[in-house]
Design an enzyme around this catalytic site. Structure first.
Site, short mmCIF file in Angstrom:
data_model
loop_
_atom_site.label_atom_id
_atom_site.label_comp_id
_atom_site.label_asym_id
_atom_site.label_seq_id
_atom_site.Cartn_x
_atom_site.Cartn_y
_atom_site.Cartn_z
N LYS A 114 0.81 -1.22 0.00
CA LYS A 114 0.00 0.00 0.00
C LYS A 114 0.84 1.26 0.00
O LYS A 114 0.44 2.28 -0.56
CB LYS A 114 -0.96 0.00 1.19
CG LYS A 114 -2.07 -1.01 1.03
CD LYS A 114 -3.30 -0.65 1.83
CE LYS A 114 -4.43 -1.59 1.44
NZ LYS A 114 -5.65 -1.33 2.16
N LYS A 196 -4.72 -9.44 -6.14
CA LYS A 196 -6.04 -9.68 -5.55
C LYS A 196 -7.04 -8.58 -5.95
O LYS A 196 -6.64 -7.44 -6.19
CB LYS A 196 -5.95 -9.80 -4.03
CG LYS A 196 -5.99 -8.49 -3.27
CD LYS A 196 -6.20 -8.75 -1.79
CE LYS A 196 -6.44 -7.45 -1.05
NZ LYS A 196 -7.81 -6.93 -1.13
N LYS A 199 -10.60 -3.10 -3.16
CA LYS A 199 -11.42 -1.89 -3.13
C LYS A 199 -10.65 -0.68 -3.62
O LYS A 199 -11.21 0.24 -4.17
CB LYS A 199 -11.86 -1.60 -1.69
CG LYS A 199 -13.06 -2.35 -1.27
CD LYS A 199 -13.58 -1.77 0.04
CE LYS A 199 -13.29 -2.70 1.18
NZ LYS A 199 -12.42 -2.13 2.18
P1 ATP Z 1 -8.52 -2.21 0.51
O1 ATP Z 1 -7.95 -2.35 -0.86
O2 ATP Z 1 -9.07 -0.86 0.81
O3 ATP Z 1 -7.59 -2.77 1.58
P2 ATP Z 1 -9.93 -4.72 0.52
O4 ATP Z 1 -10.67 -5.13 -0.70
O5 ATP Z 1 -8.63 -5.40 0.81
O6 ATP Z 1 -9.79 -3.14 0.51
P3 ATP Z 1 -10.64 -4.88 3.32
O7 ATP Z 1 -11.67 -4.04 3.99
O8 ATP Z 1 -9.20 -4.54 3.56
O9 ATP Z 1 -10.93 -4.93 1.76
O10 ATP Z 1 -10.87 -6.39 3.75
C1 ATP Z 1 -12.11 -6.89 4.22
C2 ATP Z 1 -12.12 -8.41 4.19
O11 ATP Z 1 -12.18 -8.87 2.84
C3 ATP Z 1 -10.86 -9.03 4.80
O12 ATP Z 1 -11.24 -10.20 5.51
C4 ATP Z 1 -10.04 -9.40 3.60
O13 ATP Z 1 -9.16 -10.48 3.86
C5 ATP Z 1 -11.14 -9.82 2.61
N1 ATP Z 1 -10.70 -9.64 1.23
C6 ATP Z 1 -10.25 -8.50 0.66
N2 ATP Z 1 -9.94 -8.70 -0.62
C7 ATP Z 1 -10.20 -10.02 -0.88
C8 ATP Z 1 -10.09 -10.84 -2.04
N3 ATP Z 1 -9.64 -10.34 -3.19
N4 ATP Z 1 -10.45 -12.15 -1.95
C9 ATP Z 1 -10.90 -12.66 -0.79
N5 ATP Z 1 -11.03 -11.95 0.35
C10 ATP Z 1 -10.70 -10.63 0.31
MG MG Z 2 -7.43 -4.77 2.47
#
Ligand code: ATP
Ligand code: MG
Length: 328
Positions: A114, A196, A199
């Site tokens: 990040k 991955k 968001k």
């Molecule tokens: P950001 O990019 O802002 O970190 P994020 O998509 O990683 O957003 P988070 O809020 O950090 O979302 O994570 C929320 C939950 O979703 C966590 O349990 C994380 O492990 C899961 N998660 C995030 N991305 C994935 C993915 N691509 N596949 C499966 N689980 C995910």
């Molecule tokens: Mg995340």
């Protein structure tokens, strides 16, 4: 509340929640509700570790709670609350900051991802993110933390900090286990199956948003990158893109990857994507119908209620911690 084991997890109200958050995390929370005492948090203090527009953040907090509810989290069974409503989270973070070492945090790959090239110029909060997460978990005597694969390292750090505190100050924290799904723990980006789904991805073609218009989401599926060859076959090494789409398809319709492979034997990527696009459209249409029925007022009431219940538990732990460190 006494007999069952405790589950804690959360999602940040940053960006647009996607099908990776749902399949990797929230869907398994829904399944755990009867067997465990579950606590699900909207982790807004985690979200501000990167820049957020205040008015947008406020809306996103409600949105995430609505997504929990529309996914099937039942406030009669589980506690849903907003992290910043309970100051014990930040207070325990300070205490654990004095237990955590720079070397622990330097190992965290999410920070490196990040922060990118400009590591010296990002906020301290982004570096300290895993200590706040450890506090979230340890405050509730958590037994199990269901997360996607990307968060496993952070839960391991939480275990390290809990154990270190216990050995320094005497038995205080329960040491939690991480729980990840066999399939869906790491949904990859539609535009790049080596990273991955996220968001905070730059392109909206990276993810299927839970609040995307169903037609738009279907278009994203049709535009998703594919691999060389034309066979619909699960093989993460040679066919990472198709393997990812197969995982999404399989989890959405409740059919095994093997069943899908035989269904699409002799067919091409086009047919496969068209069907998956239809499935995604149907899933989102149903999901959003449930989402739209939930009012902001109802969410505020549920979060207020959740904060009362969670706050009492958190205060108890924090008191114990303060006694141990000698401040009370
Ligand atoms: P950001 O990019 O802002 O970190 P994020 O998509 O990683 O957003 P988070 O809020 O950090 O979302 O994570 C929320 C939950 O979703 C966590 O349990 C994380 O492990 C899961 N998660 C995030 N991305 C994935 C993915 N691509 N596949 C499966 N689980 C995910
Ligand atoms: Mg995340």
């Amino acid at each position: 509340m006494l007999n069952k084991k405790i589950v804690f997890s959360g999602v940040q109200p940053s960006g647009n929640l996607h099908i990776g958050n749902y399949l990797g995390a929230i869907a398994q929370w829904v399944e755990m509700q009867d067997k465990y005492n579950c606590i699900f948090c909207v982790v807004d203090y985690h979200a501000i570790t990167v820049k957020q527009e205040p008015a947008v953040l406020k809306k996103k907090i409600i949105e995430v709670a609505k997504i929990y509810l529309a996914s099937g989290i039942d406030p009669k069974k589980s506690i849903i609350f907003q992290q910043s409503d309970i100051s014990a989270h930040t207070e325990l973070t300070w205490i654990l900051n004095c237990v955590a070492r720079i070397s622990d945090l330097n190992k965290m790959t999410q920070f490196k991802d990040k922060a990118g090239e400009g590591q010296e110029n990002v906020g301290v909060g982004l570096f300290d993110y895993p200590v706040l997460m450890a506090s979230d978990i340890l405050l509730y005597n958590t037994d199990a933390v269901p997360v996607g694969e990307d968060q496993v390292q952070h839960v391991e750090l939480c275990r390290t900090l809990g154990r270190r505190f216990n050995s320094q100050f005497g038995e205080t924290f329960k040491i939690p286990e991480v729980v990840i799904r066999k399939e869906g723990a790491r949904i990859m980006g539609l535009d790049d199956p080596t990273k991955k789904m996220s968001k905070s991805a730059e392109s909206e073609y990276n993810y299927i948003g839970l609040t995307d218009k169903p037609e738009i989401a279907a278009k994203k599926v049709m535009k998703a990158v594919t691999d060389s060859g034309k066979e619909i076959k699960y093989d993460e090494k040679t066919k990472p893109a198709i393997s990812n789409l197969l995982t999404i398809y399989s989890l959405l319709v409740g059919k095994s990857v093997k069943q899908l492979e035989s269904k699409y034997k002799g067919k091409g990527y086009g047919d496969f994507k068209k069907d998956l696009a239809e499935m995604v459209k149907k899933f989102l249409t149903d999901f959003q119908a449930r989402y739209k029925k939930i009012s902001d007022k109802e969410v505020e009431r549920i979060l207020g209620d959740g904060a009362k219940k969670a706050g009492a538990m958190a205060d108890e732990t924090l008191k114990r911690v303060k006694e141990k460190i000698g401040t009370i």
